[in-house]
Design a protein around this motif. Structure first.
Motif, PDB file in Angstrom:
ATOM      1  N   ALA A  92      93.761 -62.014  53.473  1.00  0.00           N
ATOM      2  CA  ALA A  92      93.693 -61.794  52.029  1.00  0.00           C
ATOM      3  C   ALA A  92      95.046 -61.435  51.433  1.00  0.00           C
ATOM      4  O   ALA A  92      95.306 -61.696  50.249  1.00  0.00           O
ATOM      5  CB  ALA A  92      92.680 -60.697  51.715  1.00  0.00           C
ATOM      6  N   ALA A  93      95.924 -60.853  52.234  1.00  0.00           N
ATOM      7  CA  ALA A  93      97.233 -60.420  51.738  1.00  0.00           C
ATOM      8  C   ALA A  93      98.274 -61.537  51.729  1.00  0.00           C
ATOM      9  O   ALA A  93      99.327 -61.396  51.098  1.00  0.00           O
ATOM     10  CB  ALA A  93      97.752 -59.261  52.587  1.00  0.00           C
ATOM     11  N   ARG A 111      92.190 -64.102  47.244  1.00  0.00           N
ATOM     12  CA  ARG A 111      92.801 -63.232  46.236  1.00  0.00           C
ATOM     13  C   ARG A 111      92.453 -61.799  46.604  1.00  0.00           C
ATOM     14  O   ARG A 111      91.324 -61.357  46.373  1.00  0.00           O
ATOM     15  CB  ARG A 111      92.282 -63.586  44.838  1.00  0.00           C
ATOM     16  N   ASP A 112      93.399 -61.124  47.208  1.00  0.00           N
ATOM     17  CA  ASP A 112      93.217 -59.793  47.743  1.00  0.00           C
ATOM     18  C   ASP A 112      92.471 -58.898  46.739  1.00  0.00           C
ATOM     19  O   ASP A 112      92.876 -58.811  45.581  1.00  0.00           O
ATOM     20  CB  ASP A 112      94.599 -59.193  48.049  1.00  0.00           C
ATOM     21  N   PRO A 113      91.329 -58.313  47.112  1.00  0.00           N
ATOM     22  CA  PRO A 113      90.837 -58.083  48.474  1.00  0.00           C
ATOM     23  C   PRO A 113      89.684 -58.996  48.897  1.00  0.00           C
ATOM     24  O   PRO A 113      88.868 -58.599  49.745  1.00  0.00           O
ATOM     25  CB  PRO A 113      90.337 -56.646  48.397  1.00  0.00           C
ATOM     26  N   SER A 114      89.562 -60.198  48.345  1.00  0.00           N
ATOM     27  CA  SER A 114      88.414 -61.026  48.694  1.00  0.00           C
ATOM     28  C   SER A 114      88.847 -62.434  49.067  1.00  0.00           C
ATOM     29  O   SER A 114      89.977 -62.854  48.785  1.00  0.00           O
ATOM     30  CB  SER A 114      87.416 -61.076  47.534  1.00  0.00           C
ATOM     31  N   ALA A 169      91.591 -58.902  56.332  1.00  0.00           N
ATOM     32  CA  ALA A 169      92.499 -58.164  55.454  1.00  0.00           C
ATOM     33  C   ALA A 169      93.900 -58.764  55.489  1.00  0.00           C
ATOM     34  O   ALA A 169      94.572 -58.865  54.451  1.00  0.00           O
ATOM     35  CB  ALA A 169      92.542 -56.695  55.860  1.00  0.00           C
ATOM     36  N   THR A 170      94.338 -59.169  56.673  1.00  0.00           N
ATOM     37  CA  THR A 170      95.642 -59.833  56.789  1.00  0.00           C
ATOM     38  C   THR A 170      95.646 -61.138  56.026  1.00  0.00           C
ATOM     39  O   THR A 170      96.592 -61.452  55.286  1.00  0.00           O
ATOM     40  CB  THR A 170      95.972 -60.094  58.269  1.00  0.00           C
TER      41      THR A 170
END
Length: 294
Positions: free
Chosen positions: A151-152, A264-267, A148-149
């Motif tokens: 992706a951001a 590209r958040d979230p992937s 998650a970090t």
């Protein structure tokens, strides 16, 4: 003096609508000749600014230096034949002095013609010359990064692109701390390889090489050269907004680098070194159960 942006009068047309004339900002692009000890070594097209960082990072990627203190200094010179501004200081010729005891680069590998802002490997004698054996090992870096970090990070990179916001015409590279997800440095340039060189040059001057525990984020694709630059600087994780090339993925495997694309958040897509990308255990378990059920 060189300019980061250039103002130009343009005509904006809207099909079936109005035509307007206005001033527009373009990203600056000018040649930079890098000399080492007075000898021309490379010429690249770049966006002016942070040129000493660019030259230092370039020398790191070439295996000429492995630390900032191996560069004793740099000075601007007058132009040379074939370059604009012959006989005057245009801030487009930079002569780098190496510290005592540092071996100068092999003159046979000098890039003796212009490389475009999109082509960093042009002028190399062969692909084998590019596979420089680095001074740092990334395979044993124990760092882990939360998915998650990771992706951001491109969003944080984009938020720091000040010149891109004004021109829409620059690549960017950013170095992020894995533990906090915070940007250590962000640099922009018309050339994606130049942007990375500026980041690495900044880190070298700060005494941070090898760059263990960091993520290098690039705004475009992950080419072989950008992967090679990450390895040469000791970066364990390279994340790109777009796709990697096949050769980039092969090099990442060889070097033990974690290579992630389409971030590209979230992937995101993990192409190499997936052991460093950590998912939320509950979410990962749910995915596995769903896969088993299917």
């Amino acid at each position: 003096m060189s300019r980061v942006t250039v103002r130009r009068r343009v005509r904006r047309l809207t099909i079936g609508g109005r035509t307007a004339r206005r001033d527009d900002l373009l990203a600056g692009e000018e040649p930079l000749e890098i000399r080492v000890g007075g000898r021309s070594y490379a010429v690249t097209m770049r966006t002016p600014g942070h040129d000493v960082e660019l030259a230092t990072g370039f020398l790191v990627s070439e295996g000429v230096v492995t630390a900032g203190d191996q560069v004793a200094g740099a000075r601007w010179c007058a132009g040379s034949p074939g370059l604009p501004g012959v006989g005057e200081n245009t801030y487009n010729v930079l002569d780098v002095a190496l510290a005592a005891g540092v071996r100068p680069p092999d003159p046979t590998l000098a890039r003796e013609f212009f490389t475009s802002s999109a082509c960093g490997l042009c002028g190399k004698a062969s692909i084998d010359a590019v596979r420089t054996r680095g001074a740092f090992t990334v395979a044993d870096d124990p760092v882990r990064v939360d998915a998650a970090t990771l992706a951001a990070l491109p969003g944080r990179l984009r938020a720091a692109q000040d010149v891109f916001a004004r021109t829409g015409g620059l690549h960017a590279a950013g170095l992020f701390d894995v533990a906090t997800g915070e940007a250590l440095v962000v640099r922009e340039d018309v050339g994606r390889h130049n942007a990375v060189d500026k980041v690495v040059g900044w880190a070298a001057a700060a005494g941070m090489l090898p760059l263990r525990g960091t993520v290098l984020v690039v705004s475009g694709r992950a080419s072989f050269e950008l992967t090679q630059k990450a390895v040469m600087a000791g970066v364990p994780v390279l994340a790109a907004v777009s796709a990697p090339s096949s050769l980039a993925a092969e090099l990442a495997d060889e070097a033990g680098l974690t290579l992630v694309g389409f971030v590209r958040d979230p992937s995101l897509v993990v192409y190499a070194g997936g052991h460093r990308v950590v998912e939320d255990e509950d979410a990962a378990a749910g995915d596995e159960r769903a896969g088993d059920a299917a």
